[in-house]
Design a protein around this motif. Structure first.
Motif, PDB file in Angstrom:
ATOM      1  N   PHE A 144      39.558 -43.142 -82.712  1.00  0.00           N
ATOM      2  CA  PHE A 144      38.723 -43.169 -83.386  1.00  0.00           C
ATOM      3  C   PHE A 144      39.592 -44.485 -84.595  1.00  0.00           C
ATOM      4  O   PHE A 144      38.989 -45.197 -85.843  1.00  0.00           O
ATOM      5  N   GLU A 145      40.684 -45.580 -83.981  1.00  0.00           N
ATOM      6  CA  GLU A 145      40.798 -46.484 -84.209  1.00  0.00           C
ATOM      7  C   GLU A 145      39.753 -47.916 -84.410  1.00  0.00           C
ATOM      8  O   GLU A 145      39.650 -47.777 -83.463  1.00  0.00           O
ATOM      9  N   GLY A 146      39.464 -48.262 -85.657  1.00  0.00           N
ATOM     10  CA  GLY A 146      39.027 -48.885 -85.335  1.00  0.00           C
ATOM     11  C   GLY A 146      37.986 -48.934 -86.107  1.00  0.00           C
ATOM     12  O   GLY A 146      36.346 -49.896 -85.499  1.00  0.00           O
ATOM     13  N   VAL A 147      37.136 -47.790 -86.201  1.00  0.00           N
ATOM     14  CA  VAL A 147      35.506 -47.924 -87.167  1.00  0.00           C
ATOM     15  C   VAL A 147      35.587 -46.882 -87.496  1.00  0.00           C
ATOM     16  O   VAL A 147      37.341 -46.383 -88.803  1.00  0.00           O
ATOM     17  N   GLN A 148      35.192 -47.092 -88.503  1.00  0.00           N
ATOM     18  CA  GLN A 148      35.520 -46.029 -89.770  1.00  0.00           C
ATOM     19  C   GLN A 148      35.233 -44.201 -89.941  1.00  0.00           C
ATOM     20  O   GLN A 148      34.297 -44.041 -89.510  1.00  0.00           O
ATOM     21  N   ALA A 149      36.234 -43.582 -90.797  1.00  0.00           N
ATOM     22  CA  ALA A 149      36.408 -42.900 -91.169  1.00  0.00           C
ATOM     23  C   ALA A 149      36.876 -42.613 -92.382  1.00  0.00           C
ATOM     24  O   ALA A 149      37.972 -42.060 -92.453  1.00  0.00           O
ATOM     25  N   PRO A 150      35.542 -42.210 -93.210  1.00  0.00           N
ATOM     26  CA  PRO A 150      36.631 -42.049 -93.887  1.00  0.00           C
ATOM     27  C   PRO A 150      36.557 -40.962 -95.069  1.00  0.00           C
ATOM     28  O   PRO A 150      37.640 -40.394 -95.401  1.00  0.00           O
ATOM     29  N   VAL A 151      36.093 -39.481 -93.973  1.00  0.00           N
ATOM     30  CA  VAL A 151      36.619 -38.016 -94.049  1.00  0.00           C
ATOM     31  C   VAL A 151      36.864 -37.662 -92.756  1.00  0.00           C
ATOM     32  O   VAL A 151      36.592 -37.654 -91.493  1.00  0.00           O
ATOM     33  N   ILE A 152      37.777 -36.993 -93.000  1.00  0.00           N
ATOM     34  CA  ILE A 152      38.364 -36.355 -91.519  1.00  0.00           C
ATOM     35  C   ILE A 152      38.418 -34.333 -92.477  1.00  0.00           C
ATOM     36  O   ILE A 152      38.736 -33.988 -93.224  1.00  0.00           O
ATOM     37  N   PHE A 153      37.593 -33.934 -91.328  1.00  0.00           N
ATOM     38  CA  PHE A 153      37.811 -32.751 -91.116  1.00  0.00           C
ATOM     39  C   PHE A 153      38.848 -31.342 -90.701  1.00  0.00           C
ATOM     40  O   PHE A 153      38.425 -31.662 -89.113  1.00  0.00           O
ATOM     41  N   LEU A 154      39.253 -30.440 -91.170  1.00  0.00           N
ATOM     42  CA  LEU A 154      39.619 -29.443 -90.678  1.00  0.00           C
ATOM     43  C   LEU A 154      38.484 -28.399 -90.147  1.00  0.00           C
ATOM     44  O   LEU A 154      37.732 -27.865 -91.126  1.00  0.00           O
ATOM     45  N   GLN A 155      38.733 -28.153 -88.818  1.00  0.00           N
ATOM     46  CA  GLN A 155      38.216 -27.217 -88.532  1.00  0.00           C
ATOM     47  C   GLN A 155      37.795 -26.228 -88.774  1.00  0.00           C
ATOM     48  O   GLN A 155      39.174 -24.948 -88.910  1.00  0.00           O
ATOM     49  N   ASN A 156      36.677 -25.047 -89.147  1.00  0.00           N
ATOM     50  CA  ASN A 156      36.912 -24.012 -89.608  1.00  0.00           C
ATOM     51  C   ASN A 156      37.609 -22.685 -88.951  1.00  0.00           C
ATOM     52  O   ASN A 156      38.032 -21.772 -89.780  1.00  0.00           O
ATOM     53  N   VAL A 157      37.564 -22.955 -87.442  1.00  0.00           N
ATOM     54  CA  VAL A 157      38.745 -22.312 -87.133  1.00  0.00           C
ATOM     55  C   VAL A 157      39.902 -21.944 -87.551  1.00  0.00           C
ATOM     56  O   VAL A 157      40.949 -20.975 -87.452  1.00  0.00           O
ATOM     57  N   VAL A 158      40.608 -23.121 -87.858  1.00  0.00           N
ATOM     58  CA  VAL A 158      41.875 -23.443 -88.431  1.00  0.00           C
ATOM     59  C   VAL A 158      41.556 -22.531 -89.528  1.00  0.00           C
ATOM     60  O   VAL A 158      42.665 -22.367 -90.170  1.00  0.00           O
ATOM     61  N   VAL A 159      40.992 -23.950 -90.409  1.00  0.00           N
ATOM     62  CA  VAL A 159      40.738 -23.089 -91.468  1.00  0.00           C
ATOM     63  C   VAL A 159      40.332 -21.763 -92.385  1.00  0.00           C
ATOM     64  O   VAL A 159      41.665 -21.490 -92.942  1.00  0.00           O
ATOM     65  N   ASP A 160      39.869 -21.395 -91.919  1.00  0.00           N
ATOM     66  CA  ASP A 160      39.579 -19.318 -91.625  1.00  0.00           C
ATOM     67  C   ASP A 160      41.078 -19.206 -91.055  1.00  0.00           C
ATOM     68  O   ASP A 160      41.822 -17.854 -91.852  1.00  0.00           O
ATOM     69  N   LEU A 161      41.675 -19.327 -90.196  1.00  0.00           N
ATOM     70  CA  LEU A 161      43.587 -18.048 -89.563  1.00  0.00           C
ATOM     71  C   LEU A 161      44.213 -19.083 -90.425  1.00  0.00           C
ATOM     72  O   LEU A 161      44.948 -17.652 -91.396  1.00  0.00           O
ATOM     73  N   LEU A 162      44.115 -20.063 -91.082  1.00  0.00           N
ATOM     74  CA  LEU A 162      44.925 -20.590 -92.597  1.00  0.00           C
ATOM     75  C   LEU A 162      44.662 -18.711 -93.951  1.00  0.00           C
ATOM     76  O   LEU A 162      45.749 -19.380 -94.210  1.00  0.00           O
TER      77      LEU A 162
END
Length: 296
Positions: A144-162
């Protein structure tokens, strides 16, 4: 200054063969979008209809979309990506094709390759989880270098595992790295919003952006809407509703009308593959929001 999210966000499930109710539709979608340009064509339609934010995985094909848009900066000046990570299959395939060193070179930012290698080594030697998490985020964000990415998400598979492992420190580590390195806000996707919001509060992640299933029939919602609404009221956050149609179980007009009636929901993400469906969704949301404003 907090990033202001658009009301409507465009998702990518339909492009990569994902449909939670119909395997046949999933296969048909995967066949239709085998060529990257066919995906770009749909994104162009969405942009023309005023939907400019693309909430996507870090699938290999997304890199091709990013490169297409970087080659046309004037046309896509307002286009926004919301990356969601990790995409595990990508790493498994890369290791098979390129080996471990080749995979590192492919995914890590060149300027930070040595730093990343050091962090990765420390992570293995000292179980330095912070180093490992930041390493993986950097690997995913390279495309995503060079484009707008103002929010970065952690996917639910990892979130819910944690959440299940009760390793809540990871959320703070992820949030801090998104802000410091990418000047981006952290986002979290989950199938258990009440549990996540309590964990984020405990880690000092303030007013987080969270995305979860939210729909009239409680499809894939842990505890149903009542539990979600109570958690949102108790823990300040910015909410994105996904699966608003419950994978086709709720007619679009009915689904969107329900979402519009919930003041806690700031944005909604939807998927579509044609101009008529995209335009219809935009018009339904505008009409439902207008009715809500009048009623208020």
């Amino acid at each position: 200054m907090a990033h202001k999210m658009d009301r409507l966000l465009f998702g990518d499930n339909q492009f990569f063969g994902i449909n939670h109710m119909s395997e046949e539709k999933a296969r048909a979608g995967a066949m239709r979008f085998q060529k990257t340009q066919s995906i770009v064509d749909v994104l162009d339609i969405a942009l023309a209809e005023g939907v400019r934010t693309f909430m996507c995985t870090t699938h290999d094909r997304i890199l091709e979309i990013v490169e297409t848009m970087k080659a046309n900066p004037a046309k896509y000046a307002d286009f926004i990506f919301y990356p969601g990570m990790p995409y595990a299959h990508k790493y498994a395939n890369a290791v098979t094709e390129d080996g471990y060193l080749g995979t590192l070179k492919r995914f890590l930012p060149q300027e930070g390759l040595l730093d990343a290698a050091v962090r990765g080594g420390l992570s293995i030697a000292n179980k330095d989880v912070e180093g490992l998490i930041t390493l993986l985020v950097d690997a995913e964000m390279k495309m995503f270098e060079g484009v707008q990415a103002p929010v970065i998400f952690l996917q639910n598979v990892v979130v819910d595992l944690l959440l299940g492992l009760k390793f809540k420190d990871a959320f703070r580590i992820f949030a801090d790295h998104c802000r410091k390195r990418y000047n981006a806000e952290p986002g979290f996707i989950t199938m258990n919003l009440p549990l996540l919001l309590r964990a984020l509060e405990a880690q000092g992640v303030e007013n987080p952006i969270v995305c979860a299933n939210m729909n009239k029939i409680g499809f894939r919602m842990s505890g149903g809407w009542a539990a979600y609404a109570a958690a949102i009221d108790a823990y300040p956050c910015r909410v994105i509703a996904m699966s608003i149609y419950a994978s086709g179980a709720i007619p679009p007009a009915e689904a969107i009308a329900w979402v519009a009636e919930q003041p806690q929901i700031e944005s909604m993400v939807f998927g579509a593959s044609g101009r008529a469906n995209i335009r219809n969704t935009v018009e339904l949301v505008k009409a439902a929001d207008a009715r809500r404003a009048i009623a208020a």
